[in-house]
Design a protein around this motif. Structure first.
Motif, short mmCIF file in Angstrom:
data_model
loop_
_atom_site.label_atom_id
_atom_site.label_comp_id
_atom_site.label_asym_id
_atom_site.label_seq_id
_atom_site.Cartn_x
_atom_site.Cartn_y
_atom_site.Cartn_z
N CYS A 251 0.84 -1.15 -0.07
CA CYS A 251 0.04 0.12 0.08
C CYS A 251 0.73 1.27 -0.10
O CYS A 251 0.36 2.31 -0.59
CB CYS A 251 -0.99 0.03 1.22
SG CYS A 251 -2.29 -1.15 1.08
N ALA A 252 1.87 1.31 0.72
CA ALA A 252 2.82 2.40 0.91
C ALA A 252 3.32 2.74 -0.52
O ALA A 252 3.63 3.77 -0.89
CB ALA A 252 3.92 2.17 1.91
N THR A 253 3.79 1.62 -1.37
CA THR A 253 4.53 1.82 -2.60
C THR A 253 3.38 2.30 -3.56
O THR A 253 3.63 2.99 -4.44
CB THR A 253 5.00 0.20 -3.04
OG1 THR A 253 5.88 -0.06 -2.08
CG2 THR A 253 5.83 0.50 -4.48
N GLU A 257 0.29 8.83 -1.40
CA GLU A 257 -0.23 9.99 -0.13
C GLU A 257 0.04 9.24 1.29
O GLU A 257 -0.02 9.86 2.16
CB GLU A 257 -1.51 10.11 -0.15
CG GLU A 257 -1.98 11.10 -1.56
CD GLU A 257 -2.01 10.54 -2.82
OE1 GLU A 257 -2.22 11.12 -3.77
OE2 GLU A 257 -1.51 9.18 -2.84
N VAL A 258 0.22 7.95 1.42
CA VAL A 258 0.22 7.11 2.66
C VAL A 258 1.59 6.66 2.77
O VAL A 258 1.97 5.80 3.82
CB VAL A 258 -0.62 6.32 2.49
CG1 VAL A 258 -2.19 6.89 2.84
CG2 VAL A 258 -0.82 5.24 1.70
N THR A 259 2.76 7.09 2.08
CA THR A 259 3.97 6.19 2.16
C THR A 259 4.41 6.59 3.31
O THR A 259 5.16 5.70 4.16
CB THR A 259 4.97 6.50 0.71
OG1 THR A 259 4.29 6.21 -0.29
CG2 THR A 259 6.20 6.09 0.90
N ASP A 260 4.81 7.75 3.80
CA ASP A 260 5.27 8.21 4.84
C ASP A 260 4.44 7.65 6.09
O ASP A 260 5.33 7.21 7.09
CB ASP A 260 5.15 9.89 5.10
CG ASP A 260 6.24 10.31 4.10
OD1 ASP A 260 7.20 9.69 3.50
OD2 ASP A 260 5.86 11.73 3.54
N LEU A 288 11.09 -0.14 1.16
CA LEU A 288 10.63 1.10 1.12
C LEU A 288 11.61 2.36 1.18
O LEU A 288 11.53 3.06 0.53
CB LEU A 288 9.76 1.18 2.19
CG LEU A 288 8.16 0.44 2.49
CD1 LEU A 288 7.51 0.82 3.56
CD2 LEU A 288 7.65 0.71 0.88
N LEU A 289 12.73 2.02 2.03
CA LEU A 289 13.77 3.18 2.15
C LEU A 289 14.39 3.31 0.39
O LEU A 289 14.98 4.33 0.46
CB LEU A 289 14.93 2.41 3.10
CG LEU A 289 14.37 2.74 4.59
CD1 LEU A 289 15.82 2.14 5.46
CD2 LEU A 289 14.03 4.04 4.91
N GLN A 290 14.13 2.08 -0.35
CA GLN A 290 14.97 2.43 -1.75
C GLN A 290 14.03 3.50 -2.40
O GLN A 290 14.68 4.03 -3.32
CB GLN A 290 14.84 0.96 -2.42
CG GLN A 290 15.99 0.24 -1.69
CD GLN A 290 16.34 -1.11 -2.33
OE1 GLN A 290 15.80 -2.18 -2.16
NE2 GLN A 290 16.89 -1.18 -3.65
#
Length: 772
Positions: A251-253, A257-260, A288-290
């Protein structure tokens, strides 16, 4: 088998039979068609509309088979309805007028659905209410593969209804919904609450629902879904909790809007008491850090503090990878982590060792003053590791980062190789590529091509001629009409009073007598037999006559391995090399050996017996006395034994004749071969072709009788053979090697007609027609 006659005959019978009979027959006919000749699309044309109209009344499992067949048929006969600007007005004329055609010559014609295409969709729609889940699933896949995109949502409520069934049904339905939800989220978004996980769900059901919720996530509903995910992370089911963390990462990828928010939530999970949750969070954070190049430092430092308490190999390897990839952002922490790894290197898992070697190489290139000795120490440990992957990686890294005379020019590019920017991983659904398989199939469920799976054909660019589905309506003749009226009057008479019944019957009898005077009488079939009876030898004969296929060579066609009633005269056997089989080995027989063969001659003892010749040989150094046949098994086995051989001298041999009634079967005849002192158990098992006798027939009679064969009395096959073996003489010789057949004189060089008679059935003859 050549199924065309049967399919058309069955369709004809379906046309004139009662509704109840149709319901029972249609599914069985289509099932047989799918097993025998599923690629014969041409046989479906005339029956297409009939099957569509019968579909609602067919029994449930017959509906599943018919829908599957019609799905593949529609993909070959209709054009794709998924084009932009497609028109779906069912009442619109199928062809434009001449004036309109002239106007639109330069413009692309809009899509207009074929009426037969619409007929299939219309007649399968009511089956979505079926109580049988397989029928509902079959209709759902039909709409998914055939219907216009704006009509596919019709199946949504029915599929959601199936989620109330047993977990086995839920599993299959959820798999198909997971595939659908990737391409068309709008279908299931209104029913998103139906996919919320229940505490009573099994793990595999929970995982599938989680997959669907992730596929349906968008900017509008992501906050609701994330709140649901927070509950799932706390589940006692560790596998499900880990899958939830992966879903959060997806979902974060997918939703920037909701990644952070997702990343911060995953960082909070690093302090969870459950080691599995922490380990999975680290793996997802690493991915995710990438995608977030500006937020590395603080998160990596936090993960480094947790390194000592993390024991899951994949999580430890992920932290080491992050340390090495972004070592310049944590210049003080990374060397200290490498120092700790040098102490525990030999006790770590292989995946952790590999990342340790990578970390050492990257720190050697960026901070050699602090890490040079540590790197050499770790490379020396890796050089003698038990895992060959680690040894190879260590040798490669040493030659790459430590310049020497042997390393050559490659060491100049060490920094560019090891510290090159890495593309961010793409977190995708496991069901992304499953749409290559037809929904509802075993291959789709397993995500691999199962045995027997048939690819769904692509839409044709141009629709084939639709007139092939037109069926000519045959009007009943006057005689048939009068017969129907007679039957109707007779039936009505049966329900009337006794006097009326008797009067109507007498009138009907008089009419029938007049009718029989006009109609020719049918010949009766032979008494005590059925026309459709085919003995077991006929089924086995097909496999003996068909040689091994060779796809690189031309083909010839065999047709008419068939059985019918007609009497023929038995003639002598055809010439062919005799095959000899061992009956008794001299070691087992204490010097007595025996071999046998089938001379392919009529048995002199009984017509139902097969002639067998046995060669007895005495290889011992003393004479054998009273050689004879002893007990047989079963005791009812009919054998004509040879006369007792009083004395067989050393080195001598003798040939004797026997007759065995195999009862039209390839079952072995078991008996004892005896001498004066010993008894030896032996058995003779005939090949299928040895249960046949040669018969004669003219070419004209052969063709006449072959034309009468149809249905289950005929077997056809197409076979590939080497060019050198495709001549008439070579084929006849090959057939003769496995069966006792006679050749019918033929005036055509490309035809070989062979005839044979079953020994037990004196009136039954097998015909073999081979076209080269």
């Amino acid at each position: 088998c050549d199924f065309s006659g049967n399919l058309q005959t069955a369709a004809m019978h379906m046309h004139i039979s009662h509704t109840h009979t149709i319901n029972l027959v249609a599914g069985s006919v289509v099932m047989a068609f799918e097993e025998v000749c599923p690629d014969r699309i041409d046989l479906i044309h005339k029956n297409y509309r009939k099957l569509c109209n019968l579909l609602v009344d067919v029994e449930e499992w017959g509906q599943v088979v018919i829908i599957s067949m019609l799905t593949r048929y529609a993909r070959t006969q209709f054009t794709s309805p998924w084009t932009e600007g497609a028109e779906f007005d069912e009442n619109k004329a199928f062809y434009d007028s001449d004036s309109e055609e002239k106007k639109d010559q330069t413009e692309a014609k809009p899509y207009i659905m074929d009426p037969d295409h619409r007929l299939l969709l219309r007649n399968t729609k009511p089956l979505l209410q079926s109580r049988n889940t397989a029928v509902v699933m079959a209709v759902a896949q039909l709409y998914w593969h055939l219907a216009p995109k704006h009509e596919v949502s019709i199946v949504t409520k029915s599929l959601v209804r199936l989620l109330r069934s047993h977990r086995e049904v839920q599993y299959i339905v959820l798999q198909n919904i997971a595939t659908m939800s990737i391409q068309r989220k709008g279908m299931f978004e209104p029913f998103i609450k139906s996919f919320y996980v229940r505490s009573t769900d099994a793990t595999h059901i929970k995982t599938l629902k989680l997959e669907i919720l992730t596929n349906l996530a968008n900017e509008a509903n992501i906050s609701t879904i994330l709140r649901e995910f927070q509950t799932y992370v706390k589940s006692q089911d560790k596998a499900f909790a880990a899958a939830t963390i992966q879903a959060i990462g997806r979902c974060a990828t997918n939703i920037s809007e909701v990644t952070d928010t997702c990343l911060n939530g995953l960082v909070l999970l690093l302090s969870n008491r459950d080691e599995t949750v922490v380990a999975e969070s680290i793996v997802v954070i690493k991915k995710l850090l990438q995608t977030q190049p500006t937020q590395h430092g603080d998160i990596i430092k936090h993960m480094a503090k947790l390194f000592d308490s993390v024991t899951v190999p994949m999580a430890r390897a992920s932290i080491l990878w992050l340390m090495g990839e972004y070592c310049e952002k944590v210049p003080k922490i990374a060397p200290d982590v490498l120092r700790k790894m040098a102490k525990t290197f030999t006790a770590e898992e292989d995946i952790v060792k590999l990342q340790t070697v990578n970390l050492a190489a990257k720190l050697y290139l960026t901070n050699s003053k602090q890490t040079k000795l540590l790197t050499q120490y770790i490379l020396n440990l890796g050089k003698y590791d038990q895992n060959y992957d680690i040894r190879d990686r260590t040798r490669f890294i040493r030659q790459l980062i430590v310049p020497n005379e042997k390393s050559g020019a490659l060491s100049k590019y060490a920094r560019r190789i090891l510290l090159a920017p890495k593309p961010a991983p793409v977190l995708e659904s496991a069901f992304k590529d499953r749409d290559r398989y037809q929904l509802g199939t075993l291959s789709h469920s397993l995500n691999l091509k199962a045995t027997g799976y048939q690819e769904l054909p692509d839409w044709p660019a141009v629709a084939p001629d639709q007139s092939v589905r037109n069926v000519e309506i045959v009007e009943p003749s006057e005689e048939e009409s009068s017969e129907d009226s007679e039957k109707t009057s007779s039936d009505s008479g049966k329900s009337s009073s006794g006097s009326e019944k008797s009067s109507s019957e007498s009138e009907s009898d008089q009419k029938k007598k007049k009718k029989t005077k006009k109609a020719p009488q049918k010949k009766s079939k032979p008494a005590g037999d059925r026309y459709t009876e085919i003995p077991a030898v006929c089924h086995s004969l097909k496999h003996c006559l068909i040689p091994q296929n060779d796809s690189k060579n031309p083909t010839f066609r065999t047709s008419g391995i068939s059985l019918f009633y007609v009497s023929f005269q038995v003639t002598t056997s055809s010439f062919g090399p005799l095959k000899t089989y061992e009956l008794l080995h001299h070691m087992t027989g204490k010097g007595l050996s025996a071999k046998y063969h089938f001379p392919r001659q009529p048995c002199l003892y009984q017509p139902s017996m097969v002639a067998v010749q046995v060669i007895l040989n005495n290889s011992s150094d003393h004479a054998l006395e009273e050689i004879h046949i002893g007990d047989r098994s079963p005791a009812s086995l009919n054998i004509h034994c040879f006369n007792t051989i009083e004395r067989l001298e050393p080195g001598a041999s003798v040939t004797v004749s026997m007759g065995i009634d195999f009862s039209d079967s390839t079952q072995a005849a078991n008996f004892q071969l005896c001498t004066k002192e010993d008894q030896f158990s032996v058995s003779i098992q005939p090949a299928v072709g040895e249960l046949l006798m040669v018969s004669t027939m003219t070419e004209q009679d052969f063709c006449k009788e072959q034309g009468k064969l149809q249905g289950m009395n005929e077997t056809s096959a197409t076979i590939t053979m080497a060019t050198a073996n495709a001549s008439r003489q070579a084929i006849n010789k090959q057939v003769l090697s496995v069966a006792n057949v006679g050749e019918v004189p033929s005036s055509q060089n490309n035809f070989s007609r062979l005839i044979m008679k079953i020994v037990l059935k004196s009136t039954k003859v097998l015909l073999l027609a081979i076209q080269m």
